[in-house]
Design a protein around this motif. Structure first.
Motif, PDB file in Angstrom:
ATOM      1  N   MET A  26      79.319  24.245 116.498  1.00 41.25           N
ATOM      2  CA  MET A  26      78.200  24.414 115.595  1.00 41.25           C
ATOM      3  C   MET A  26      76.890  24.149 116.330  1.00 41.25           C
ATOM      4  SD  MET A  26      78.955  24.850 112.182  1.00 41.25           S
ATOM      5  CE  MET A  26      80.683  24.822 111.795  1.00 41.25           C
ATOM      6  N   GLU A  27      75.941  25.027 116.107  1.00 41.42           N
ATOM      7  CA  GLU A  27      74.618  24.811 116.682  1.00 41.42           C
ATOM      8  C   GLU A  27      73.884  23.758 115.873  1.00 41.42           C
ATOM      9  OE1 GLU A  27      72.348  28.388 117.004  1.00 41.42           O
ATOM     10  OE2 GLU A  27      74.012  29.495 117.868  1.00 41.42           O
ATOM     11  N   SER A  28      73.149  22.900 116.578  1.00 39.03           N
ATOM     12  CA  SER A  28      72.383  21.886 115.853  1.00 39.03           C
ATOM     13  C   SER A  28      70.904  22.273 115.769  1.00 39.03           C
ATOM     14  CB  SER A  28      72.539  20.524 116.521  1.00 39.03           C
ATOM     15  OG  SER A  28      72.056  20.589 117.843  1.00 39.03           O
ATOM     16  N   GLU A  29      70.573  23.480 116.221  1.00 38.32           N
ATOM     17  CA  GLU A  29      69.198  23.959 116.181  1.00 38.32           C
ATOM     18  C   GLU A  29      68.903  24.552 114.807  1.00 38.32           C
ATOM     19  OE1 GLU A  29      66.895  27.555 118.324  1.00 38.32           O
ATOM     20  OE2 GLU A  29      68.000  26.209 119.670  1.00 38.32           O
ATOM     21  N   LYS A  30      67.722  24.229 114.271  1.00 36.83           N
ATOM     22  CA  LYS A  30      67.339  24.777 112.969  1.00 36.83           C
ATOM     23  C   LYS A  30      66.993  26.248 113.116  1.00 36.83           C
ATOM     24  CE  LYS A  30      65.667  20.630 110.706  1.00 36.83           C
ATOM     25  NZ  LYS A  30      64.591  20.071 109.885  1.00 36.83           N
ATOM     26  N   GLN A  31      67.430  27.030 112.138  1.00 38.39           N
ATOM     27  CA  GLN A  31      67.077  28.441 112.073  1.00 38.39           C
ATOM     28  C   GLN A  31      67.012  28.886 110.618  1.00 38.39           C
ATOM     29  OE1 GLN A  31      70.114  31.169 113.662  1.00 38.39           O
ATOM     30  NE2 GLN A  31      71.417  29.404 114.000  1.00 38.39           N
ATOM     31  N   GLU A  32      66.584  30.120 110.418  1.00 32.79           N
ATOM     32  CA  GLU A  32      66.404  30.648 109.074  1.00 32.79           C
ATOM     33  C   GLU A  32      67.755  31.093 108.500  1.00 32.79           C
ATOM     34  OE1 GLU A  32      64.062  34.458 107.671  1.00 32.79           O
ATOM     35  OE2 GLU A  32      62.747  33.114 108.829  1.00 32.79           O
ATOM     36  N   TYR A  33      68.028  30.658 107.262  1.00 29.61           N
ATOM     37  CA  TYR A  33      69.252  31.047 106.554  1.00 29.61           C
ATOM     38  C   TYR A  33      68.905  31.518 105.150  1.00 29.61           C
ATOM     39  CZ  TYR A  33      72.002  28.768 110.192  1.00 29.61           C
ATOM     40  OH  TYR A  33      72.561  28.419 111.394  1.00 29.61           O
ATOM     41  N   THR A  34      69.730  32.416 104.640  1.00 29.07           N
ATOM     42  CA  THR A  34      69.652  32.841 103.256  1.00 29.07           C
ATOM     43  C   THR A  34      70.947  32.414 102.587  1.00 29.07           C
ATOM     44  OG1 THR A  34      68.289  34.754 103.839  1.00 29.07           O
ATOM     45  CG2 THR A  34      69.414  34.819 101.708  1.00 29.07           C
ATOM     46  N   ILE A  35      70.825  31.603 101.551  1.00 30.29           N
ATOM     47  CA  ILE A  35      71.991  31.142 100.789  1.00 30.29           C
ATOM     48  C   ILE A  35      72.030  31.949  99.500  1.00 30.29           C
ATOM     49  CG2 ILE A  35      73.015  29.186  99.561  1.00 30.29           C
ATOM     50  CD1 ILE A  35      71.511  27.372 101.625  1.00 30.29           C
ATOM     51  N   THR A  36      73.201  32.465  99.176  1.00 30.57           N
ATOM     52  CA  THR A  36      73.383  33.254  97.968  1.00 30.57           C
ATOM     53  C   THR A  36      74.430  32.575  97.100  1.00 30.57           C
ATOM     54  OG1 THR A  36      72.871  35.287  99.156  1.00 30.57           O
ATOM     55  CG2 THR A  36      74.035  35.532  97.090  1.00 30.57           C
ATOM     56  N   ALA A  37      74.148  32.450  95.811  1.00 30.79           N
ATOM     57  CA  ALA A  37      75.112  31.871  94.878  1.00 30.79           C
ATOM     58  C   ALA A  37      75.190  32.755  93.634  1.00 30.79           C
ATOM     59  CB  ALA A  37      74.703  30.456  94.494  1.00 30.79           C
ATOM     60  N   TYR A  38      76.393  33.107  93.257  1.00 28.24           N
ATOM     61  CA  TYR A  38      76.640  33.865  92.023  1.00 28.24           C
ATOM     62  C   TYR A  38      77.056  32.862  90.964  1.00 28.24           C
ATOM     63  CZ  TYR A  38      76.425  38.409  94.321  1.00 28.24           C
ATOM     64  OH  TYR A  38      75.997  39.538  94.972  1.00 28.24           O
ATOM     65  N   THR A  39      76.353  32.897  89.815  1.00 24.07           N
ATOM     66  CA  THR A  39      76.559  31.856  88.811  1.00 24.07           C
ATOM     67  C   THR A  39      76.576  32.419  87.397  1.00 24.07           C
ATOM     68  OG1 THR A  39      74.219  31.432  88.334  1.00 24.07           O
ATOM     69  CG2 THR A  39      75.146  30.331  90.262  1.00 24.07           C
ATOM     70  N   GLU A  40      77.115  31.594  86.503  1.00 27.08           N
ATOM     71  CA  GLU A  40      76.910  31.843  85.089  1.00 27.08           C
ATOM     72  C   GLU A  40      75.490  31.376  84.805  1.00 27.08           C
ATOM     73  OE1 GLU A  40      80.010  29.507  83.307  1.00 27.08           O
ATOM     74  OE2 GLU A  40      81.564  30.926  83.885  1.00 27.08           O
ATOM     75  N   ASN A  41      74.867  31.885  83.773  1.00 24.98           N
ATOM     76  CA  ASN A  41      73.477  31.553  83.469  1.00 24.98           C
ATOM     77  C   ASN A  41      73.436  30.407  82.456  1.00 24.98           C
ATOM     78  OD1 ASN A  41      70.702  31.681  83.429  1.00 24.98           O
ATOM     79  ND2 ASN A  41      70.626  33.387  81.988  1.00 24.98           N
ATOM     80  N   HIS A  42      73.385  29.158  82.958  1.00 21.07           N
ATOM     81  CA  HIS A  42      73.393  27.987  82.089  1.00 21.07           C
ATOM     82  C   HIS A  42      72.151  27.137  82.313  1.00 21.07           C
ATOM     83  CE1 HIS A  42      77.954  27.773  81.062  1.00 21.07           C
ATOM     84  NE2 HIS A  42      77.534  29.013  81.114  1.00 21.07           N
ATOM     85  N   VAL A  43      71.664  26.540  81.253  1.00 17.39           N
ATOM     86  CA  VAL A  43      70.521  25.631  81.315  1.00 17.39           C
ATOM     87  C   VAL A  43      70.876  24.441  82.213  1.00 17.39           C
ATOM     88  CG1 VAL A  43      69.087  24.054  79.960  1.00 17.39           C
ATOM     89  CG2 VAL A  43      69.670  26.305  79.044  1.00 17.39           C
TER      90      VAL A  43
END
Length: 180
Positions: free
Chosen positions: A1-18
């Motif tokens: 694993m690289e320990s250098e910071k870089q740009e990431y995009t996190i995607t999460a599919y969810t139910e729509n709850h308050v």
């Protein structure tokens, strides 16, 4: 694993709850990770929403965050992508006075050069729309600044994976299995 910071995009599919947005942001807060942008919308799966979260962090931290997000009951699937693994854009709106247009053709030339467009022209102001990478929306902002920007807003990152199907297909399988 690289320990250098870089740009990431996190995607999460969810139910729509308050309350889900709050719980997801707490995951980042506890790990002292700054969210650079967060966009939520409907997804390609009916009734399912999609979170798109942009961060600059180490891959190790991003993996931990994704695992924590997936532990939320309403989250069906989450994943992360490196910069080269997504097609991404942002949308920006710039509001300047109509008077700026009458001072010559500079604003019109700038808008054309940046592949932007006039969204509306009102009596007292115009709204310019630009989609692109953050560096492109910032560049247009800098060029329009001398003309007096009265309002500016930029959306969060929206992105789709460069994979053929992305994780939406996984979500459809999860929902199909749950229905059985």
């Amino acid at each position: 694993m690289e320990s250098e910071k870089q740009e990431y995009t996190i995607t999460a599919y969810t139910e729509n709850h308050v309350g889900l947005l709050h719980r997801i942001t707490i995951i980042f807060t506890k790990r002292k990770i700054n969210i650079e942008s967060l966009t939520t919308s409907e997804s390609e799966v009916e009734g399912i929403h999609r979170f798109t979260i942009a961060v600059t962090e180490t891959e190790e931290q991003v993996i931990k965050v994704v695992k924590q997000i997936e532990k939320q009951v309403e989250v069906l699937k989450a994943d992360y992508y490196k910069k080269k693994e997504v097609v991404q854009q942002e949308l920006a709106l710039y509001k300047i006075s109509t008077e700026s247009l009458t001072r010559g053709l500079d604003v019109e030339r700038i808008v054309r050069e940046h592949n932007a467009r006039f969204l509306t022209i009102e009596e007292h102001f115009v709204v310019i729309e630009k989609s692109g990478f953050r560096r492109e929306t910032v560049a247009l902002f800098e060029e329009l600044k001398p003309y007096g920007i009265s309002e500016f807003v930029r959306s969060g990152r929206i992105a789709v994976s460069r994979e053929r199907d992305g994780i939406g297909k996984d979500v459809e399988k999860i929902l199909a299995e749950a229905a059985v």
